[in-house]
Scaffold this active site. Sequence first.
Site, PDB file in Angstrom:
ATOM      1  N   SER A  10       0.846  -1.195   0.000  1.00 54.88           N
ATOM      2  CA  SER A  10       0.000   0.000   0.000  1.00 54.88           C
ATOM      3  C   SER A  10       0.879   1.241   0.000  1.00 54.88           C
ATOM      4  O   SER A  10       1.632   1.471   0.963  1.00 54.88           O
ATOM      5  CB  SER A  10      -0.890   0.021   1.243  1.00 54.88           C
ATOM      6  N   HIS A  35      -1.262  -1.298  -4.249  1.00 56.96           N
ATOM      7  CA  HIS A  35      -2.520  -1.008  -3.549  1.00 56.96           C
ATOM      8  C   HIS A  35      -2.608   0.502  -3.321  1.00 56.96           C
ATOM      9  O   HIS A  35      -1.699   1.119  -2.762  1.00 56.96           O
ATOM     10  CB  HIS A  35      -2.549  -1.770  -2.230  1.00 56.96           C
ATOM     11  N   ASP A  37      -4.810   3.457  -1.775  1.00 56.56           N
ATOM     12  CA  ASP A  37      -5.852   3.754  -0.778  1.00 56.56           C
ATOM     13  C   ASP A  37      -6.436   5.144  -0.968  1.00 56.56           C
ATOM     14  O   ASP A  37      -5.767   6.140  -0.702  1.00 56.56           O
ATOM     15  CB  ASP A  37      -5.258   3.644   0.631  1.00 56.56           C
ATOM     16  N   MET A  39      -8.999   7.908   0.205  1.00 52.83           N
ATOM     17  CA  MET A  39      -9.801   8.318   1.371  1.00 52.83           C
ATOM     18  C   MET A  39     -10.339   9.721   1.158  1.00 52.83           C
ATOM     19  O   MET A  39      -9.622  10.590   0.644  1.00 52.83           O
ATOM     20  CB  MET A  39      -8.933   8.282   2.624  1.00 52.83           C
ATOM     21  N   HIS A  77      -8.447   0.887  -3.778  1.00 52.05           N
ATOM     22  CA  HIS A  77      -9.336   0.639  -2.643  1.00 52.05           C
ATOM     23  C   HIS A  77     -10.031   1.957  -2.327  1.00 52.05           C
ATOM     24  O   HIS A  77      -9.427   2.867  -1.734  1.00 52.05           O
ATOM     25  CB  HIS A  77      -8.492   0.129  -1.459  1.00 52.05           C
ATOM     26  N   MET A  79     -12.222   4.256  -0.308  1.00 56.74           N
ATOM     27  CA  MET A  79     -12.878   4.507   0.985  1.00 56.74           C
ATOM     28  C   MET A  79     -13.559   5.847   0.837  1.00 56.74           C
ATOM     29  O   MET A  79     -13.130   6.868   1.406  1.00 56.74           O
ATOM     30  CB  MET A  79     -11.828   4.504   2.102  1.00 56.74           C
ATOM     31  N   MET A 148     -11.241  -6.208   5.580  1.00 58.24           N
ATOM     32  CA  MET A 148     -10.456  -5.272   6.383  1.00 58.24           C
ATOM     33  C   MET A 148     -10.148  -5.928   7.736  1.00 58.24           C
ATOM     34  O   MET A 148     -11.066  -6.351   8.444  1.00 58.24           O
ATOM     35  CB  MET A 148     -11.232  -3.973   6.632  1.00 58.24           C
ATOM     36  N   GLY A 153      -8.894   3.820   7.313  1.00 57.26           N
ATOM     37  CA  GLY A 153      -8.596   5.242   7.500  1.00 57.26           C
ATOM     38  C   GLY A 153      -7.124   5.543   7.727  1.00 57.26           C
ATOM     39  O   GLY A 153      -6.681   6.633   7.410  1.00 57.26           O
ATOM     40  N   PHE A 154      -6.392   4.577   8.258  1.00 59.70           N
ATOM     41  CA  PHE A 154      -5.001   4.850   8.599  1.00 59.70           C
ATOM     42  C   PHE A 154      -4.135   3.612   8.410  1.00 59.70           C
ATOM     43  O   PHE A 154      -4.610   2.494   8.629  1.00 59.70           O
ATOM     44  CB  PHE A 154      -4.887   5.299  10.074  1.00 59.70           C
ATOM     45  N   GLY A 156      -0.629   1.456   9.583  1.00 60.65           N
ATOM     46  CA  GLY A 156       0.109   1.232  10.821  1.00 60.65           C
ATOM     47  C   GLY A 156      -0.708   0.792  12.019  1.00 60.65           C
ATOM     48  O   GLY A 156      -0.240   0.872  13.153  1.00 60.65           O
ATOM     49  N   ASP A 186      -6.502  -6.718   4.314  1.00 58.65           N
ATOM     50  CA  ASP A 186      -5.887  -5.383   4.385  1.00 58.65           C
ATOM     51  C   ASP A 186      -5.884  -4.879   5.826  1.00 58.65           C
ATOM     52  O   ASP A 186      -6.948  -4.685   6.417  1.00 58.65           O
ATOM     53  CB  ASP A 186      -6.724  -4.447   3.490  1.00 58.65           C
ATOM     54  N   GLY A 187      -4.671  -4.646   6.353  1.00 62.27           N
ATOM     55  CA  GLY A 187      -4.546  -4.012   7.665  1.00 62.27           C
ATOM     56  C   GLY A 187      -3.738  -4.840   8.646  1.00 62.27           C
ATOM     57  O   GLY A 187      -4.132  -5.951   8.988  1.00 62.27           O
ATOM     58  N   GLY A 188      -2.596  -4.305   9.042  1.00 67.19           N
ATOM     59  CA  GLY A 188      -1.784  -4.962  10.063  1.00 67.19           C
ATOM     60  C   GLY A 188      -1.114  -6.254   9.616  1.00 67.19           C
ATOM     61  O   GLY A 188      -0.734  -7.072  10.451  1.00 67.19           O
ATOM     62  N   SER A 209       2.774  -0.356   6.112  1.00 66.87           N
ATOM     63  CA  SER A 209       3.885  -0.015   7.007  1.00 66.87           C
ATOM     64  C   SER A 209       4.909  -1.133   7.113  1.00 66.87           C
ATOM     65  O   SER A 209       6.102  -0.869   7.275  1.00 66.87           O
ATOM     66  CB  SER A 209       3.348   0.360   8.390  1.00 66.87           C
TER      67      SER A 209
HETATM   68  C1  DX5 Z   1      -6.314   1.344   5.782  1.00 70.54           C
HETATM   69  C2  DX5 Z   1      -5.824   1.002   4.386  1.00 70.54           C
HETATM   70  C3  DX5 Z   1      -4.705   0.053   4.335  1.00 70.54           C
HETATM   71  C4  DX5 Z   1      -3.446   0.488   4.998  1.00 70.54           C
HETATM   72  C5  DX5 Z   1      -2.728  -0.723   5.463  1.00 70.54           C
HETATM   73  O1  DX5 Z   1      -7.488   2.071   5.685  1.00 70.54           O
HETATM   74  O2  DX5 Z   1      -6.891   0.448   3.624  1.00 70.54           O
HETATM   75  O3  DX5 Z   1      -4.445  -0.354   2.993  1.00 70.54           O
HETATM   76  O4  DX5 Z   1      -2.605   1.231   4.178  1.00 70.54           O
HETATM   77  O5  DX5 Z   1      -1.625  -0.301   6.189  1.00 70.54           O
HETATM   78  P1  DX5 Z   1      -0.832  -1.271   7.160  1.00 70.54           P
HETATM   79  O6  DX5 Z   1      -0.306  -2.419   6.341  1.00 70.54           O
HETATM   80  O7  DX5 Z   1       0.234  -0.377   7.674  1.00 70.54           O
HETATM   81  O8  DX5 Z   1      -1.795  -1.744   8.214  1.00 70.54           O
HETATM   82 ZN    ZN Z   2      -6.463  -0.482   1.609  1.00 70.93          ZN
END
Ligand code: DX5
Ligand code: ZN
Length: 229
Positions: A10, A35, A37, A39, A77, A79, A148, A153-154, A156, A186-188, A209
Site C-alpha cells: 500500500s 494497492h 488507498d 480516502m 481501494h 474509501m 479489512m 482510515g489509517f 500502521g 488489508d490491515g496490520g 507499514s
Molecule cells: C487502511 C488502508 C490500508 C493500509 C494498510 O485504511 O486500507 O491499505 O494502508 O496499512 P498497514 O499495512 O500499515 O496496516
Molecule cells: Zn487499503
Amino acid sequence: MTDNYIIAPSILSADFTKLGEEVQNVVRAGADWIHFDVMDNHYVPNLTFGPMICESLKPLTKNLRNSRGEPILIDVHLMVSPVDALAMSFAKAGADLISFHPDASLHVHRSIQSIKSQGCKVGLVFNPAQPLDVLDEVIEELDLILIMSVNPGFGGQSFIPSSLKKIERVRRRIDSCGKPIRLEVDGGIKVDNIRQVANAGADSFVAGSAIFGQPDYAKVIASMRTALD
Ligand code: DX5
Ligand code: ZN
C-alpha cells in the site's frame, strides 16, 4: 495455490516526496500489485489521493511485470462515499481493479456493473463490523473480496484477530460459489502473521507499514513469501 499469492504494497505508507520512485522500487523488490488507498475525509476520517495521482503512476506500472511475468495491477481501494463518480474517474485514470465498501453505495449492484462496464475488475470491501450478507446477492459478479483486518482510515494499525474467522467464512463462500474470486486482506499484515492469514484462506495481502517502514523492501517481501511457502 502457493505460487499464486499476491503481495500488494500500500503506497499509503510510501514516501510521497518520491512516489514514482517508491512504486518502481517496490515492484523491483517483488510486489505483485500496487494497492492505492483512496480516502475522502467523509467515509473515513482521512484524506489521501485522487485519480490524477493514479493517472501519473500508470505509465510507470503498465510496462512492469511481477516475478511470474504477470502485469502489475493498480489495485484501487475506494474509501469514499458516494462511490460511482469517483470509481468512473479511477477507471479512466488507469485503475485495473476497483474495490468499494458496500455500505458506501446506495445501489451496490449498479456500482459493480458500472465498474465492470469500464473493463475493470471489481471488488467489495468489508469493514471489521460489516456483515457479509450482500454476498448472497452479488458474489458471482465479483473478482475480489477484500476483508479489512483494521478499521479503515489509517496505516500502521494492529491486526484485529477476529478477522481470521471472517476470512475463513469468506473462503467457504468463495469455494462453494466456484468462481476464481481473490480473497484479499488489508490491515496490520506483517511477516509474522501472514502465514496465519493465509491459513485462514486469504490469497492476496495488502501491506503498507510492514514494507515501506523498512529500508529493504525486497527483504521484507522475500520474508513474506518464505513465510507463505
Ligand atoms: C487502511 C488502508 C490500508 C493500509 C494498510 O485504511 O486500507 O491499505 O494502508 O496499512 P498497514 O499495512 O500499515 O496496516
Ligand atoms: Zn487499503
